[in-house]
Design an enzyme around this catalytic site. Structure first.
Site, mmCIF file in Angstrom:
data_model
loop_
_atom_site.group_PDB
_atom_site.id
_atom_site.type_symbol
_atom_site.label_atom_id
_atom_site.label_comp_id
_atom_site.label_asym_id
_atom_site.label_seq_id
_atom_site.Cartn_x
_atom_site.Cartn_y
_atom_site.Cartn_z
ATOM 1 N N LYS A 34 4.325 1.035 10.022
ATOM 2 C CA LYS A 34 4.251 2.083 9.079
ATOM 3 C C LYS A 34 3.721 3.351 9.887
ATOM 4 O O LYS A 34 4.223 4.424 9.862
ATOM 5 C CB LYS A 34 3.587 1.940 7.799
ATOM 6 N N GLU A 38 0.866 -1.334 -0.108
ATOM 7 C CA GLU A 38 -0.085 -0.005 -0.020
ATOM 8 C C GLU A 38 0.963 1.276 0.071
ATOM 9 O O GLU A 38 1.682 1.511 0.830
ATOM 10 C CB GLU A 38 -0.737 -0.019 1.281
ATOM 11 N N ARG A 50 5.025 -12.791 9.486
ATOM 12 C CA ARG A 50 5.456 -11.531 9.377
ATOM 13 C C ARG A 50 6.893 -11.521 10.114
ATOM 14 O O ARG A 50 7.215 -12.227 11.042
ATOM 15 C CB ARG A 50 4.807 -10.477 9.561
HETATM 16 P P1 ATP Z 1 -0.353 -1.581 6.707
HETATM 17 O O1 ATP Z 1 -1.258 -2.407 5.977
HETATM 18 O O2 ATP Z 1 -0.523 -1.416 8.082
HETATM 19 O O3 ATP Z 1 -0.271 -0.075 6.136
HETATM 20 P P2 ATP Z 1 1.747 -3.370 5.983
HETATM 21 O O4 ATP Z 1 2.935 -3.750 6.648
HETATM 22 O O5 ATP Z 1 0.660 -4.598 5.835
HETATM 23 O O6 ATP Z 1 1.207 -2.093 6.721
HETATM 24 P P3 ATP Z 1 1.481 -3.261 3.071
HETATM 25 O O7 ATP Z 1 1.911 -2.143 2.189
HETATM 26 O O8 ATP Z 1 0.183 -3.585 2.978
HETATM 27 O O9 ATP Z 1 1.981 -2.859 4.502
HETATM 28 O O10 ATP Z 1 2.531 -4.499 2.722
HETATM 29 C C1 ATP Z 1 2.636 -4.920 1.407
HETATM 30 C C2 ATP Z 1 3.246 -6.496 1.702
HETATM 31 O O11 ATP Z 1 4.225 -6.718 2.622
HETATM 32 C C3 ATP Z 1 1.866 -7.218 2.199
HETATM 33 O O12 ATP Z 1 1.830 -8.452 1.551
HETATM 34 C C4 ATP Z 1 2.436 -7.664 3.691
HETATM 35 O O13 ATP Z 1 1.902 -8.848 4.135
HETATM 36 C C5 ATP Z 1 4.034 -7.892 3.596
HETATM 37 N N1 ATP Z 1 4.686 -7.410 4.702
HETATM 38 C C6 ATP Z 1 4.144 -6.183 5.670
HETATM 39 N N2 ATP Z 1 5.009 -6.177 6.791
HETATM 40 C C7 ATP Z 1 5.937 -7.395 6.889
HETATM 41 C C8 ATP Z 1 6.535 -7.851 7.546
HETATM 42 N N3 ATP Z 1 6.947 -7.553 8.870
HETATM 43 N N4 ATP Z 1 7.054 -9.079 7.400
HETATM 44 C C9 ATP Z 1 6.880 -9.826 5.963
HETATM 45 N N5 ATP Z 1 6.012 -9.275 5.026
HETATM 46 C C10 ATP Z 1 5.391 -8.019 5.406
HETATM 47 MG MG MG Z 2 -1.468 -4.165 4.307
#
Ligand code: ATP
Ligand code: MG
Length: 569
Positions: A279, A41, A269
Site C-alpha cells: 500500500k 486498515e 499472501r
Molecule cells: P498494511 O498493514 O501494510 O497497511 P495490509 O496489506 O496488511 O497492509 P490490511 O488493510 O491490514 O493491509 O489488510 C486487510 C486484510 O487483507 C488482512 O487480513 C490482510 O492479511 C489481507 N491481505 C493484505 N494483503 C494481502 C495479500 N497480498 N494477499 C492476501 N491477503 C492480503
Molecule cells: Mg495489515
C-alpha cells in the site's frame, strides 16, 4: 488433487482452512458457527491481494452457512481517511459480497479494550513502563539472546492502575509512558517479550475524535475485536504466524468461559508477478502522480481493475483457481489475465473498431450505395443474437493490416492481394496511394459482389488467407482508445535490494490513440460496458472520461498474452 463426487457437482478437495472448519463443525467446537471477518486498515485502496482475502473469508462463510464481518482496523489514528473507508465498502460490494449488518470499526471497541487492559493490570499481567521506546526496543534482545527486564516491571498493581488512568487522562506526553504485557523477556518468541499494549498518541481519530489519547497496539486490538464480534476463524496472512502465541495469550487473559474463542489461521499472501502490492508503494505512485489516481487502470487496486474492465466474476474465479497456500509463492499475473479473457470471451459482444485507420476505397462499389450486413454478436453465445452493420464504398482498415512488400507469411492485405472483409466481401488491392513523403494514405481496391459472407454462393465460399476487420468510413464514430499494458516491465519490481521499484516502470504502459473509428452502434455505449474489438482485444468504456460525443475506451487486455512470448525469446 483428489476429487469426490457429490451428486452432479464435482468437489475439489478441501483446502487446509476448510479442513480445520469441518473438523470444528464435527466436534461442535463453536456450536456449529462459522464466523469470519475481513479487517482492512483504511489507509489505502484495496488491491488484488485483498480481493484474495475477501474471496477467502466471505467464501468460507458462504460455504459453511456462516457470516462475515467487514471490520475497519482503525486503531492507528494517524493515517486513516474516510475516502478509504468508502472505497473499501464499494470494492467489497462490487466483488459480490455483503457483510453481516453494519460495518464494524475496531475503534468502537476502544472502551472494552481499555477495560480489558485494566483487568490485565489488576491480574498482575501488565505494567506501565517509563522508559523511552528506543531503550525498550534495545532491551528486547535478539532471537538468540534473552532480553532485559525493565526496572519498572515489578510496579505494584495500584501504581500501574494509577499511571494507566493518568495515561488515559492525557497527563503524559507521547513516548513518555507505555503499557506493556508482563510475559517473558527470555521467550524464544520475540513477540512475547513484554510487548507494548498501549501507547500515548495525542492525535485526532477519524471516528473517536479527541476522546482517546492512548491507543491499543495492533496485537492488543485485533484478537480482542475478533472476540467481541464472536469470530470463530480469524484468517490472516503468514507474517502473523509468529504473533499467534501473543494473540492467544491476550485472549486467555480476557476470556470468559462458555464464550467462543476465535482461532487465528494463517495463509500465504497473494504475490503477483509484475505487480506491486505494498500500500505504501501504491500510495507513492498516486502521490507522485506517476499514475492518475488509485483507480488508474494500470493499478492493481480493485478500483483500478474495475476501471480497466475486469469483472468481479473473473477476480473471484482467479481467487478460487489459485487456492490457499501455506507457503509464500508468486502467482503469474498471466493467470489473472487468463481468468479475465475467459470470462469476457463468454460475455463481451464482438464489435469492429479500427485503432489506426487507413482509408480504403472500393472503386467498383456504387458511390451512393450503402447496405447493412448481418454479423453475430458473440460466436460463443448464440443467444446474444446478430446485429446489422453498415457497409459502403469507403471504409477504414487497420494500417498494419496492409503491407506493400509483404513477406510470404503475411496473411493480410498486400498490393495485388486479396482478403475477406469480416462479414462482408472479398476485396483485391489494386492501387496504393501515397503522399509526397511516401506514406501510404489510401488504398484503392475492387470487390467481388458475389462473395458476400453468408450469401451461400459458390464465390462466397472461396477461401482467402486473411480476414480483416473494418468500419464504414461515413458511418464510423470517433473514439479515443487508451492502450494499457503492465505498469512494470520487471517480474519482481520490488524484489531488488538496490534498485527502486520505480526504475522498473514500463514506459509503454499507456499509449493514447485519439483517431480511432468504431462501428456506429457504439455511439451511445454506456460507461463500463465491455466489448471485444475484433482481432484486437477486450475494451471497456472508461467510466470517468467517456462522454457522449467523446467516447473513451480502455483496453482491458489484448486477445493474446504477448508477455510470455517476449519472455521466451
Ligand atoms: P498494511 O498493514 O501494510 O497497511 P495490509 O496489506 O496488511 O497492509 P490490511 O488493510 O491490514 O493491509 O489488510 C486487510 C486484510 O487483507 C488482512 O487480513 C490482510 O492479511 C489481507 N491481505 C493484505 N494483503 C494481502 C495479500 N497480498 N494477499 C492476501 N491477503 C492480503
Ligand atoms: Mg495489515
Amino acid at each position: 488433487m483428489s476429487t469426490e463426487n457429490k451428486g452432479t457437482e464435482v468437489k475439489k478437495s478441501l483446502n487446509f482452512i476448510e479442513s480445520i472448519i469441518e473438523e470444528d463443525l464435527k466436534t461442535k467446537k463453536n456450536n456449529g458457527i462459522v464466523y469470519t471477518r475481513f479487517p482492512p486498515e483504511p489507509n489505502g485502496y484495496l488491491h488484488i491481494g485483498h480481493a484474495k482475502s475477501i474471496c477467502l473469508n466471505f467464501g468460507l462463510a458462504q460455504r459453511y452457512n456462516g457470516k462475515t464481518n467487514l471490520r475497519f482496523d482503525d486503531t492507528n489514528p494517524e493515517k486513516e481517511e474516510v475516502e478509504y473507508v468508502d472505497s473499501i465498502m464499494e470494492d467489497v460490494r462490487w466483488l459480490g459480497f455483503q457483510w453481516e449488518g453494519e460495518p464494524r470499526y475496531a475503534s468502537d471497541y476502544f472502551q472494552q479494550i481499555y477495560d480489558w487492559a485494566v483487568k490485565i493490570i489488576k491480574d498482575g499481567f501488565a505494567y506501565v513502563d517509563d522508559q523511552p521506546a528506543e531503550l525498550i526496543s534495545q532491551q528486547r534482545g535478539t532471537p538468540t539472546q534473552p532480553g532485559i527486564e525493565s526496572p519498572y516491571r515489578n510496579r505494584s498493581v495500584e501504581e500501574n492502575l494509577d499511571l494507566f488512568t493518568r495515561m488515559k487522562n492525557g497527563e503524559f506526553k507521547e513516548g513518555e509512558k507505555v503499557l506493556r504485557a508482563k510475559i517473558d523477556m527470555a521467550s524464544p518468541n520475540m513477540h512475547m517479550r513484554d510487548p507494548i499494549m498501549y501507547r500515548v498518541l495525542k492525535r485526532e481519530h477519524h471516528r473517536t475524535g479527541n476522546k482517546w489519547c492512548i491507543y491499543p497496539m495492533y496485537d492488543f486490538a485485533h484478537g480482542q475485536s475478533d472476540y467481541i464480534e464472536g469470530i470463530t476463524h480469524s484468517v490472516c496472512t503468514l507474517e502473523f504466524e509468529v504473533h499467534r502465541p501473543l494473540y492467544e495469550w491476550f485472549l486467555d487473559h480476557v476470556y470468559t468461559p462458555g464464550t467462543i474463542k476465535p482461532r487465528q489461521i494463517e495463509f500465504a499472501r497473494l504475490n503477483l508477478s509484475y505487480t506491486i502490492m505494498s500500500k505504501r508503494k501504491l500510495l507513492e505512485l498516486v502521490q507522485k502522480k506517476i499514475v492518475i489516481g488509485w483507480d488508474d487502470p494500470r493499478m492493481p487496486t480493485i478500483s483500478g481493475l474495475r476501471r480497466r474492465g475486469y469483472t468481479p466474476e473473473s477476480i473471484r474465479k482467479f481467487a478460487d483457481t489459485i487456492g490457499v497456500a501455506k507457503r509464500d509463492n508468486v502467482i503469474d499475473v498471466a493467470l489473472l489475465e487468463h481468468s479475465l479473457r475467459d470470462d469476457l470471451n463468454k460475455k463481451a459482444p464482438r464489435v469492429m473498431a479500427v485503432l489506426d485507420p487507413l482509408k480504403l476505397v472500393i472503386t467498383n462499389y456504387p458511390e451512393d450505395k450503402e447496405e447493412f450486413l448481418s454479423i453475430e454478436n458473440n460466436p460463443e453465445d448464440e443467444s446474444m443474437g446478430n446485429r446489422e452493420i453498415p457497409f459502403s464504398r469507403e471504409i477504414f482498415i487497420e494500417k498494419d493490416d496492409f503491407m506493400e512488400d509483404a513477406p510470404k507469411k503475411f496473411f493480410r492485405l498486400t498490393n495485388g492481394g486479396e482478403v475477406r472483409l469480416k462479414a462482408a466481401y472479398i476485396i483485391k488491392c489494386e492501387e496504393v496511394i501515397k503522399d509526397n513523403e511516401g506514406n501510404i494514405t489510401e488504398l484503392r481496391c475492387t470487390y467481388d459482389p458475389d462473395t458476400r459472407s453468408g450469401s451461400g454462393t459458390e464465390a462466397s465460399k472461396r477461401k482467402v488467407k486473411g480476414t480483416l476487420h473494418w468500419v464504414s468510413a461515413k458511418h464510423a464514430v470517433n473514439a479515443e482508445v487508451r492502450l494499457y499494458d503492465r505498469l512494470f516491465n520487471n517480474e519482481a519490481p520490488d524484489g531488488h535490494k538496490d534498485v527502486d521499484f520505480k526504475e522498473f516502470l514500463n514506459p509503454e504502459s499507456l499509449k493514447i490513440l485519439s483517431n480511432c473509428k468504431v462501428e456506429p452502434g457504439l455511439k451511445d455505449a454506456k460507461p463500463e460496458s465491455k466489448y471485444q474489438f475484433q482481432r484486437l482485444g477486450y475494451f471497456c468504456v472508461d467510466k470517468k472520461d467517456s462522454k457522449p460525443g467523446n467516447l473513451v475506451f480502455n483496453r482491458t487486455v489484448p486477445l493474446k498474452d504477448s508477455w510470455s512470448k517476449v519472455n521466451k525469446e
